[in-house]
Design a protein around this motif. Structure first.
Motif, short mmCIF file in Angstrom:
data_model
loop_
_atom_site.label_atom_id
_atom_site.label_comp_id
_atom_site.label_asym_id
_atom_site.label_seq_id
_atom_site.Cartn_x
_atom_site.Cartn_y
_atom_site.Cartn_z
N LEU A 91 0.86 -1.18 0.00
CA LEU A 91 0.00 0.00 0.00
C LEU A 91 0.90 1.23 0.00
CD1 LEU A 91 -2.95 0.88 -0.01
CD2 LEU A 91 -2.80 1.10 2.46
N LYS A 141 1.69 5.33 -1.01
CA LYS A 141 0.92 6.57 -0.84
C LYS A 141 0.00 6.81 -2.02
CE LYS A 141 4.39 8.75 2.06
NZ LYS A 141 5.48 9.73 2.12
N GLU A 182 -3.04 4.65 -1.61
CA GLU A 182 -3.90 5.11 -0.50
C GLU A 182 -4.79 6.27 -0.96
OE1 GLU A 182 -5.14 7.67 2.76
OE2 GLU A 182 -3.51 8.20 1.39
N MET A 190 -8.08 5.27 -2.53
CA MET A 190 -9.09 4.57 -1.73
C MET A 190 -10.31 5.46 -1.54
SD MET A 190 -6.69 2.66 1.13
CE MET A 190 -8.09 2.04 2.09
N ILE A 200 -7.76 0.94 6.55
CA ILE A 200 -6.61 0.04 6.33
C ILE A 200 -6.42 -0.79 7.60
CG2 ILE A 200 -4.11 -0.07 5.95
CD1 ILE A 200 -4.42 2.87 4.77
N ILE A 252 3.25 -1.89 3.53
CA ILE A 252 2.67 -0.55 3.61
C ILE A 252 3.79 0.48 3.74
CG2 ILE A 252 2.38 -0.79 6.13
CD1 ILE A 252 -0.18 0.93 5.87
N LEU A 272 2.22 5.62 6.26
CA LEU A 272 0.78 5.35 6.32
C LEU A 272 0.37 4.55 7.55
CD1 LEU A 272 0.06 4.40 2.58
CD2 LEU A 272 -0.33 6.60 3.70
N CYS A 297 -1.69 6.77 9.55
CA CYS A 297 -2.49 7.75 8.82
C CYS A 297 -3.96 7.67 9.27
CB CYS A 297 -2.36 7.54 7.32
SG CYS A 297 -3.25 6.08 6.70
N ARG A 326 -6.69 6.81 7.82
CA ARG A 326 -7.42 5.60 7.47
C ARG A 326 -6.97 4.37 8.25
NH1 ARG A 326 -10.02 6.20 2.75
NH2 ARG A 326 -9.17 7.56 1.11
N SER A 327 -5.78 4.44 8.78
CA SER A 327 -5.21 3.22 9.39
C SER A 327 -5.90 2.88 10.70
CB SER A 327 -3.71 3.42 9.63
OG SER A 327 -3.21 2.34 10.40
#
Lengths: 293, 293, 293
Positions: free
Chosen positions: A232, A234, A237, A240, A246, A258, A262, A265, A267-268
């Motif tokens: 994954l 940047k 990402e 998405m 994630i 990854i 991230l 981040c 989303r994580s």
């Protein structure tokens, strides 16, 4: 539930009950255990994360944890796993949590053993508490499983996580996709070998750990090559969709599965999964110990 | 204090507060911690003494200790220390005690980590809890630091103890002298290579451990040769002034740094230091955990 | 009792007192310890079974157990056992349980050490807590020792269990017989090299573990050969008299000392011994800690 061996044996109703109880623990509810229970953690394979999570959960529900050093155990003297577990039962354990390198090691424990067994990972087989914490993480995020698109990326053929999660998620109504190098698809003939088109539609991107220690076939990839094709990045990402998250069971190989930037981040949910793991394991341990009365 | 990383960061006022609290614990005062805190001890280098001391101190102030086996941890799988510590934070730890072979390992933990970090020894760097227990031992003996003559003997260049103690003692008003083989003086250009004239004036003779495992340069000495030139022999002990004390961070190489018969002599505070260490670590752990509210 | 070092030092009266207290624990009586005691388990040789049993017993009588990893301890840095134990005393332990590969290791601890020492096995020497749990198992079964015929089978010359048990059983009035290969009889000149005629008269058949790791002389036997000549086969079990029982200190080499199917047969007390071990160790630990006031 006397044991927790594989997610297949846990009904949807039992899954939702555990998620509900985990949420209650997260909201601060106290344990319902009233008597003193003894628990031991038998980790024949190293796993700080899972072991520490169980150790913490067990104490938080009020159990007494008896230390067990698998690396120094009588299995080194050729004792069978049955005899080791039976011994712990006679010493007074109410439950044992076991991680073992053999697939379905617990089959030799089904007959004659009264102590409850919680499977914390068997070979390339199951990892049901990880599955339940992943489900909890997804359910907290979306409030449902039905219709969610979950993409699992990595070495699906050797992954305990992939196997446990895919079967449970599908049963609960999610659509599960797999992305992996062709060499690692194993029985997952439906797996794709390019994940980019799934980026736009996935609600959950679930990355699997590249387990250098487990699979010599990994030698075919450089970590840079894997990262470029299946990691994954940047760029990925940013493609998405809104609200997509994630996940990764950890430990993370930063810059492989990854991009290092991230890992924390927006989303994580990677560290959130760790936090959720304690609540879910509290629910598992409490449920099993309560069931012994 | 959120963390205890190096003695340089601890003000004189904070040092005296910890010594006072340690004295209170020695006098039997109970812990002031009212809620349940979780602590883990991450010893990536073996150290029974320090680890057992922290384990005991943590329980005595009422914390719950979660076992962590560094030798089996995910750092073996290439996980960064940041990720290991962040994981323990998410599992629910309030503080972690870390010993690690890298100098200033904690620098990568300063940003992004919320759990409190107590440094139990970093490479050839700091060992602040040992420093504080040495200060406590001296303060109990003399009631002050100002004007005391402290002689530190041994491999000053590689010693965490020498570095931490010298800087703190000087700041608190003591006169610190160093005695060591020329080859081991490192940055301590003021070190003497013959300690006999200091015997008569020293209030504290602080012996350092000859750490065979750390320094190949030690090969130049036989243990008998070291003992004859730099060890505390019975002859040297008899030249020490009235009321002067002997200290050693232990474990002792009997017959090397000190004659075996002197380890428990009247002047020796070697085992008393161990006892003091628990009270000082209770004070450290309590202070840091209280500060988290 | 300040220490429990060898069964020879324990009087018959003290033995019966421990058996009585173990029976009380089995019947559910609570601990009589009123203050908080600290205990550490120093297992310099691996032994899951004994260590876990002590760990459990200590907690059940209300002691606080401080973890000690012998594999990472300062003895690796050349520290004497005296200094390690003295250090633990200064840290605040009230008792230490020690297993060590050296015969009578505890002799260097008799002078100058105030912490109580419980011997959990020394070299080929003593294993008094195992002896007491074996006595408890026999006493529960027969209500007496006088006149019982006990046959000990296996490597008597290297067995801690044989040595401790034979001396205690004879003192308590039992008749003890030995059966072993000629090569393993050591000082037991009265040992027989064929056990079949003893099968009909023995009340207790006590099998010893074939310890491959301890004795190169074992190489002379195949496991099948040992089993055929000295193992408890199904045929031999059928010749045992009514009410006679089978014991084994475990871990069992299934198919060597005993047919695998007999491990949990009606006569077998093998797992019952494990269960009894916790009650007996509770009695030992409680007795010793109470004696410290």
């Amino acid at each position: 539930m006397k044991n927790l061996l594989s997610i297949e044996e846990v009904s949807n109703e039992e899954i939702y009950a555990i998620l509900k109880r985990a949420a209650a623990f997260e909201a601060g509810e106290p344990t319902q255990l009233e008597q003193d229970y003894l628990v031991a953690n038998l980790f024949f394979e190293p796993s700080t994360r899972t072991k520490t999570s169980f150790e913490t959960a067990e104490r938080k529900v009020g159990a007494t944890v008896i230390p067990f050093e698998a690396g120094f155990s009588s299995t080194l003297k050729g004792e069978t796993l049955y005899d080791t577990v039976k011994t712990l039962e006679m010493i007074g354990m109410d439950a044992v949590v076991i991680r073992h390198k053999d697939d379905a090691y617990y089959k030799e424990l089904l007959e004659g053993i009264n102590v409850s067994v919680i499977n914390a990972g068997d070979g390339a087989g199951q990892h049901p508490s990880q599955c339940l914490l992943d489900l909890f993480t997804i359910f907290k995020e979306f409030g449902k499983f039905e219709g969610l698109n979950v993409t699992i990326v990595g070495d699906v053929s050797h992954s305990r996580v992939a196997k446990s999660n895919a079967s449970a998620l599908q049963r609960l109504g999610a659509n599960v996709h797999f992305v992996c190098p062709k060499e690692w698809q194993g029985d997952y003939s439906e797996a794709r070998h390019d994940w980019d088109e799934l980026l736009h539609t996935s609600d959950v991107v679930m990355l699997l750990r590249v387990q250098h220690e487990r699979d010599a076939a990994y030698d075919g990839f450089t970590t840079e090559g894997y990262h470029a094709q299946f990691g994954l990045t940047k760029e990925r990402e940013q493609q998405m969709k809104d609200g997509a998250i994630i996940m990764h069971p950890a430990p993370v190989n930063r810059g492989v599965e990854i991009d290092s930037d991230l890992v924390e981040c927006d989303r994580s949910r990677i560290f959130e999964q760790v936090r959720n793991g304690v609540f879910v394991r509290m629910a598992i341990v409490e449920t099993i110990l309560k069931g012994r009365n």
